[in-house]
Design an enzyme around this catalytic site. Structure first.
Site, short mmCIF file in Angstrom:
data_model
loop_
_atom_site.label_atom_id
_atom_site.label_comp_id
_atom_site.label_asym_id
_atom_site.label_seq_id
_atom_site.Cartn_x
_atom_site.Cartn_y
_atom_site.Cartn_z
CB SER A 152 12.36 10.92 -10.40
OG SER A 152 13.52 10.13 -10.21
NE ARG A 153 11.33 6.72 -3.62
CZ ARG A 153 10.27 5.99 -3.97
NH1 ARG A 153 9.06 6.54 -3.94
NH2 ARG A 153 10.39 4.74 -4.35
CG ASN A 154 16.11 6.75 -8.41
OD1 ASN A 154 16.92 6.12 -7.76
ND2 ASN A 154 14.92 6.25 -8.72
CD1 TRP A 207 4.42 0.63 -8.87
CD2 TRP A 207 2.97 2.16 -9.57
NE1 TRP A 207 4.26 0.45 -10.23
CE2 TRP A 207 3.37 1.39 -10.68
CE3 TRP A 207 2.06 3.20 -9.78
CZ2 TRP A 207 2.88 1.59 -11.98
CZ3 TRP A 207 1.57 3.41 -11.07
CH2 TRP A 207 1.97 2.62 -12.15
CG ASP A 232 10.86 3.52 -16.32
OD1 ASP A 232 10.44 4.54 -15.72
OD2 ASP A 232 10.88 2.40 -15.81
CD GLU A 274 14.24 0.31 -5.15
OE1 GLU A 274 15.35 -0.26 -5.12
OE2 GLU A 274 13.25 -0.08 -4.54
CE LYS A 327 13.21 3.39 -13.73
NZ LYS A 327 12.60 4.22 -12.68
CG PHE A 339 4.48 -6.58 7.15
CD1 PHE A 339 4.52 -7.97 7.14
CD2 PHE A 339 5.18 -5.91 8.13
CE1 PHE A 339 5.24 -8.66 8.10
CE2 PHE A 339 5.91 -6.60 9.10
CZ PHE A 339 5.94 -7.98 9.08
CB THR A 382 -0.95 0.01 1.21
OG1 THR A 382 -0.19 -0.18 2.41
CG2 THR A 382 -1.99 -1.09 1.10
#
Length: 337
Positions: free
Chosen positions: A253-255, A11, A243, A280, A190, A31, A8
């Site tokens: 984008s966290r990246n 995404w 992407d 990520e 990516k 969880f 949850t």
């Protein structure tokens, strides 16, 4: 169709909403009991999806046993939880149920294998696995912004079932692909380039620099991907260049956000802490670096990113290192005289 969505996060919620919009009976699993209680009470997660209300028709639970009755199971859990969640799922879901993984990354605990391999191993090879991947931000899908994505699988029937479940004619288009390897690697790697594009932005470099970084970055991702069994053309599609564009150019984008902070002088750890969620690309960089070393594939941008993230090389020095590489042809052409 009955669909059970594991996870949850932003995404997972966005896809549960999409599936509910498409007329499916959707159950979302978390969880954490505290998170389950919050979603029941507020029907929203303002931190992840501000201003988005979760329809009452979506059931939220901490009980995974309901996955046994699902026609389709969607895994939208963090990378570190893919293996453990799949192992738990293997004791519940009958053979033949299609498992759709929507996470992007590699399983570092099992030799940097792809998530479909991790899930397939946990399920004992009894269940078709699909990778749903492409240029998608949860914040936009949850609001019905037009989006296109790829459902990739070794099973055509599983890919087409996934396509039918997720696709609609108002805002969400799904293509199928048989190149599971290429689609998964494109989605994972990516993130390396997105971190670097963010660093370029954080340093105040221009559009020229970012375009070069993205283009050459995609070239080396494809080089490794083809070596590992992917199709070259996959990297020119939604799970590759598509992407890459969305992740390198959006503040969703966290990246990219972490990369901007690194370019401004923060360490990788400080940047990730400030972003406040999983970045990520940090983990994908190590995976890409290790795999390239194993396969003997040249990935200079990934190598430079590894030095910045893991060995403390300054971003400016990494750029000088890349620009100082020996002269070569763009595609290593053979010249005929």
């Amino acid at each position: 169709m009955k669909v059970f969505v594991l996870g949850t996060g932003g995404w997972g919620i966005a896809l549960a909403m999409l599936l509910h919009h498409n007329g499916h009976a959707v159950t979302s699993w978390t969880f954490f009991q505290e998170e389950c209680d919050l979603l029941h009470r507020e029907r929203a997660n303002e931190k992840l999806l501000p201003g988005v209300r979760i329809p009452e028709g979506i059931t939220v639970t901490t009980d995974m046993s309901g996955a046994a009755e699902a026609d389709l199971v969607v895994m939208a859990v963090p990378s570190f939880a893919v293996a453990s969640t799949a192992e738990q799922l293997s004791r519940i879901v009958p053979a033949g149920t299609v498992i759709v993984n929507v996470g992007k990354g590699l399983d570092s605990q099992h030799g940097y294998c792809r998530f479909s391999e991790t899930i397939d191993r946990a399920m004992g090879g009894r269940n078709p696995v699909v990778a749903l991947t492409g240029p998608t931000h949860a914040e936009e899908v949850a609001r019905g912004v037009p989006t296109a994505i790829v459902a990739a699988s070794a099973s055509r029937a599983a890919a087409e079932l996934t396509q039918a479940a997720f696709m609609n004619d108002t805002f969400f288009r799904v293509y199928t692909s048989s190149d599971l390897v290429g689609c998964e690697l494109g989605g994972a790697f990516k993130n390396i380039i997105a971190l670097g594009a963010g660093i370029s932005d954080g340093l105040g470099l221009g559009d020229n620099s970012k375009a070069a970084f993205m283009t050459r970055g995609l070239t080396e991702i494809a080089r490794l991907g083809v070596t590992l069994g992917a199709k070259q053309e996959t990297f020119a599609g939604l799970s590759g260049v598509g992407d890459l564009i969305v992740t390198c150019c959006s503040m969703h984008s966290r990246n990219r956000r972490a990369g901007i902070l690194i370019g401004q002088g923060k360490t990788a750890q400080e940047a990730m802490q400030e972003v406040g969620a999983t970045v990520e690309g940090y983990y994908a960089t190590e995976a890409g670096y290790r795999l390239a070393q194993q396969q003997g594939v040249s990935m200079p941008i990934t190598e430079a990113m590894y030095e910045v993230l893991y060995n403390g090389l300054s971003a400016k020095e990494a750029i000088r290192m890349l620009l100082g590489r020996p002269r070569r042809g763009e595609h290593e052409e053979v010249w005929f005289h």
